[in-house]
Design a protein around this motif. Sequence first.
Motif, PDB file in Angstrom:
ATOM      1  N   GLU A  63       0.743  -1.309  -0.071  1.00 54.01           N
ATOM      2  CA  GLU A  63       0.053   0.016   0.061  1.00 54.01           C
ATOM      3  C   GLU A  63       0.900   1.162   0.057  1.00 54.01           C
ATOM      4  OE1 GLU A  63      -3.685   2.003   2.722  1.00 54.01           O
ATOM      5  OE2 GLU A  63      -2.726   0.132   3.038  1.00 54.01           O
ATOM      6  N   VAL A  64       0.723   2.287  -0.970  1.00 55.69           N
ATOM      7  CA  VAL A  64       1.316   3.166  -1.116  1.00 55.69           C
ATOM      8  C   VAL A  64       0.222   4.482  -1.437  1.00 55.69           C
ATOM      9  CG1 VAL A  64       3.138   4.582  -2.589  1.00 55.69           C
ATOM     10  CG2 VAL A  64       3.505   2.306  -1.890  1.00 55.69           C
ATOM     11  N   ALA A  65       0.392   5.657  -0.803  1.00 58.05           N
ATOM     12  CA  ALA A  65      -0.434   6.903  -1.088  1.00 58.05           C
ATOM     13  C   ALA A  65       0.175   7.574  -1.844  1.00 58.05           C
ATOM     14  CB  ALA A  65      -0.434   7.461   0.241  1.00 58.05           C
ATOM     15  N   SER A  66      -0.218   8.503  -2.795  1.00 62.08           N
ATOM     16  CA  SER A  66       0.349   9.368  -3.708  1.00 62.08           C
ATOM     17  C   SER A  66      -0.519  10.698  -3.688  1.00 62.08           C
ATOM     18  CB  SER A  66       0.592   8.669  -5.180  1.00 62.08           C
ATOM     19  OG  SER A  66      -0.638   8.654  -5.695  1.00 62.08           O
ATOM     20  N   GLY A  67      -0.136  11.879  -4.221  1.00 60.64           N
ATOM     21  CA  GLY A  67      -0.550  13.226  -4.315  1.00 60.64           C
ATOM     22  C   GLY A  67       0.446  14.207  -4.944  1.00 60.64           C
TER      23      GLY A  67
END
Length: 230
Positions: A179-183
């Motif tokens: 799981e990786v978040a991006s923005g």
Amino acid sequence: MARDLWRAATRTDLQGLPADVAPRLLGARLTTVVEGETVAVRLTEVEAYHGRGTGPVPDPGSHARMGQTARNATMWGEPGHLYVYLSHGIHSCVNVVCGPEGVAGGVLLRAGQVIEGTDAATRRRPAARTPRDLARGPGRFGDAVGLRHPRHDGIDAITGAPLHGAVARLELLADPLAEVASGPRVGVAGVAGTAVFPWRYWVPGEPTVSPFRWGRGAREVSEGPEAQVL
């Protein structure tokens, strides 16, 4: 944390476009030995930056957007070297060079958790109020690991070859994070700091991740038609 969680990074691991390589650096371990003191940091937040002619979309937020200069020359070299640059005349920020040699690209190491050498990192970061703040933000990260511009710009994190009293080694997770978040990238001006470039990646729920802030004009662009140009 057991060392078998990680394996030594190779140049091949880092030959892709920075925006593709960056998520795989989350959870990686960067270890430095500077003047005999060892600090190891688990990477929790990174940002990708391309260069002129790198990938299908020009990156107006990159140091290499106008081509090669004395300042950004390391970005055009072999993957796995560290591009260490000076920010605001004070902070030394650390990037992992990515992409084929001769094609500029890098991944800024924005934040991490100090997992070894806390005493040394604390001496370098006396203003840190808590352990989570030791390497929370790219300037703090550079201070904690002890790498300084210009002495350590270009240090090789694959071979571990010494440079001006320092050694750096990069190890990747044996099993990449699921799981990786991006923005949008933090503090980057104009369209380069909007969701058009969702090239900031972080470990969800990780307390060492730095807070988001808009760059100059980025909020205004993100709310207007300019955000759709690319």
